[in-house]
Design an enzyme around this catalytic site. Structure first.
Site, PDB file in Angstrom:
ATOM      1  N   LYS A 204       0.836  -1.214   0.000  1.00 14.69           N
ATOM      2  CA  LYS A 204       0.000   0.000   0.000  1.00 14.69           C
ATOM      3  C   LYS A 204       0.870   1.264   0.000  1.00 14.69           C
ATOM      4  O   LYS A 204       0.633   2.215  -0.756  1.00 14.69           O
ATOM      5  CB  LYS A 204      -0.904  -0.022   1.224  1.00 14.69           C
ATOM      6  CG  LYS A 204      -1.570   1.289   1.547  1.00 14.69           C
ATOM      7  CD  LYS A 204      -2.577   1.682   0.479  1.00 14.69           C
ATOM      8  CE  LYS A 204      -2.940   3.135   0.595  1.00 14.69           C
ATOM      9  NZ  LYS A 204      -4.144   3.492  -0.098  1.00 14.69           N
ATOM     10  N   CYS A 258      -3.268  11.120   1.617  1.00 15.87           N
ATOM     11  CA  CYS A 258      -2.662   9.816   1.328  1.00 15.87           C
ATOM     12  C   CYS A 258      -1.292   9.982   0.692  1.00 15.87           C
ATOM     13  O   CYS A 258      -0.276   9.650   1.279  1.00 15.87           O
ATOM     14  CB  CYS A 258      -3.557   9.034   0.365  1.00 15.87           C
ATOM     15  SG  CYS A 258      -5.267   9.015   0.887  1.00 15.87           S
TER      16      CYS A 258
END
Ligand code: SAJ
Length: 399
Positions: A204, A258
């Site tokens: 991720k 993010c």
């Protein structure tokens, strides 16, 4: 009978996930510490702008399958979707993950599956989630499954990507992985790929760092081309005609919660090796300052310039202003003496520090138009319609 699910954190990931699962027939309790969020969801309303999310939440609540609450309840499956920001020194801040784990610990029973979807530094699933749970509930060791399945959805396309994206699932042991894979296969149409927790955590972080590094390349090119008096947008579109070149778009910097955050988790874990990843972050963080210098330079031609700023969200067609380079630029301009700053954004609603004005008024009154976000409503603007104005277009929208 479908499993009962308790989703902790009703933000950009938790709320769509909880609602989707409720519409698939699971009994879902969505938990948030903010009582206003809980009340608003229970009335079928949403506190987030995301295409079609309002319809999904309403239908989930009306079906009786989604209930929001302030405290966790017993369930078969727990999904943690809480924020993981970084601290002032760019070290990861995992205290929400720990708090959420503590909050569910009393409700967990033998046979439960606990899934961490939040983006976390490598080792967190084991060192925080598993460690905290086994510390508080030692009798559950080997009797519950714990896995990391990082969320991957793109704001603006969350509902489609929640179902269609491939998912990476890594448990703290083989049995946990298998349980979690089986669960995601029930509602994901993309492939569900099994690994271990640490690899899933790193995958991720790598996805977002990949994008950050590539945007940094585009941003660096934009500054080089400006110095060399080359139109970077034309140059990139030409370079991209090579069969193996695919350069991303320069912009005013990289925002959101993010891509501007996650690469620091890799840097914090392996500072001596993460040189390119750190430099990319620095290049992208520098870009708003470069834009400000451009504005300052152009503003010198006016006695008291009026700067018309188009867009403050972190990217096009969302309402999210978290870590937004556009907002950072606007606020820095407002703090500069000798100029007036007018701002429009068709989607942002939660700015308290200044007023947002209609786009026509901003354009009409401005000497310099500063395009910061390529929102859809702006795309009808053309260089010709702004020909009276000086334009600084950080998104290449008008080229
Ligand atoms: N940006 C550019 N140029 C580009 C692309 C993006 O300047 O060519 C800027 C945007 O304007 C924005 C920032 O980068 O400020 C990030 O936007 P984004 O659309 O690339 O990504 P996010 O933050 O909305 O979502 C990302 C996605 N990750 C990847 O594409 C690898 C999403 O799939 C993740 O789920 C999400 O981060 C997350 O939550 O981690």
């Amino acid at each position: 009978m479908k499993s009962s699910i308790c989703v902790i954190g009703l933000g950009y990931i938790g709320l769509p996930t909880a609602s989707l699962l409720a519409t698939k027939g699971y009994k879902v309790t969505g938990v948030d510490i903010n009582p206003r969020v809980v009340d608003s969801i229970n009335q079928g309303n949403v506190h987030i702008v995301e295409p079609d999310l309002d319809v999904l939440v309403r239908s989930a609540v009306n079906s009786g399958n989604l209930v929001a609450a302030n405290e966790p309840v017993r369930a078969d499956i727990f999904i943690l979707a809480v924020p993981t920001p970084f601290l002032a020194d760019k070290q990861p801040d995992t205290h929400h993950v720990e708090a959420a784990t503590r909050a569910i610990s009393a409700e967990i029973a033998e046979g439960n599956l606990i899934i961490l979807e939040s983006t976390v530094p490598v080792g967190t699933t084991e060192a925080i989630v598993a460690h905290t749970l086994f510390d508080l509930r030692p009798e559950l060791r080997d009797k519950i499954a714990i896995a990391h399945c990082p969320e991957r959805v793109l704001p603006g396309q969350i509902l489609r990507e929640l179902i269609e994206n491939d998912r990476v699932v890594g448990g703290i042991d083989a049995r946990s992985t298998e349980r979690a894979v089986d669960f995601y296969r029930e509602f994901v149409s993309g492939e569900v790929l099994a690994t271990d927790a640490r690899t899933a955590e790193m995958a991720k972080l790598t996805e977002n760092s990949f994008r950050d590094v590539n945007i940094a390349f585009a941003n660096e090119l934009s500054m080089i081309c400006d110095a060399l008096k080359i139109n970077v947008w034309e140059m990139i579109s030409l370079a991209n005609r090579h069969p193996r070149v695919n350069i991303l778009n320069p912009g005013p910097g990289v925002g959101g919660h993010c891509i501007a955050v996650d690469p620091w988790f890799i840097v914090a874990s392996a500072p001596e090796h993460a040189r390119l990843i750190r430099t990319a972050r620095e290049v992208n963080d520098h870009k708003p300052h470069w834009v400000l210098d451009k504005v300052r330079h152009k503003a010198e031609r006016f006695k008291r310039p009026v700067i018309g700023c188009l867009g403050i969200t972190f990217k096009a067609d969302v309402d999210d202003i978290r870590e937004s380079p556009a907002l950072e630029i606007v606020q820095a301009l407002m703090a500069m003496p000798g100029m007036d700053v007018l701002v429009n954004d068709p989607y942002a609603t939660r700015v308290q520090a200044f007023d947002l004005l209609p786009v026509d008024e901003v354009i009409q009154r401005a000497d310099i138009i500063l395009v910061l976000v390529d929102h859809k409503p702006y795309r009808k603007l053309s260089a010709a319609s702004l020909k009276e104005k000086m334009v600084i277009d950080t998104r290449g929208m008008l080229v």
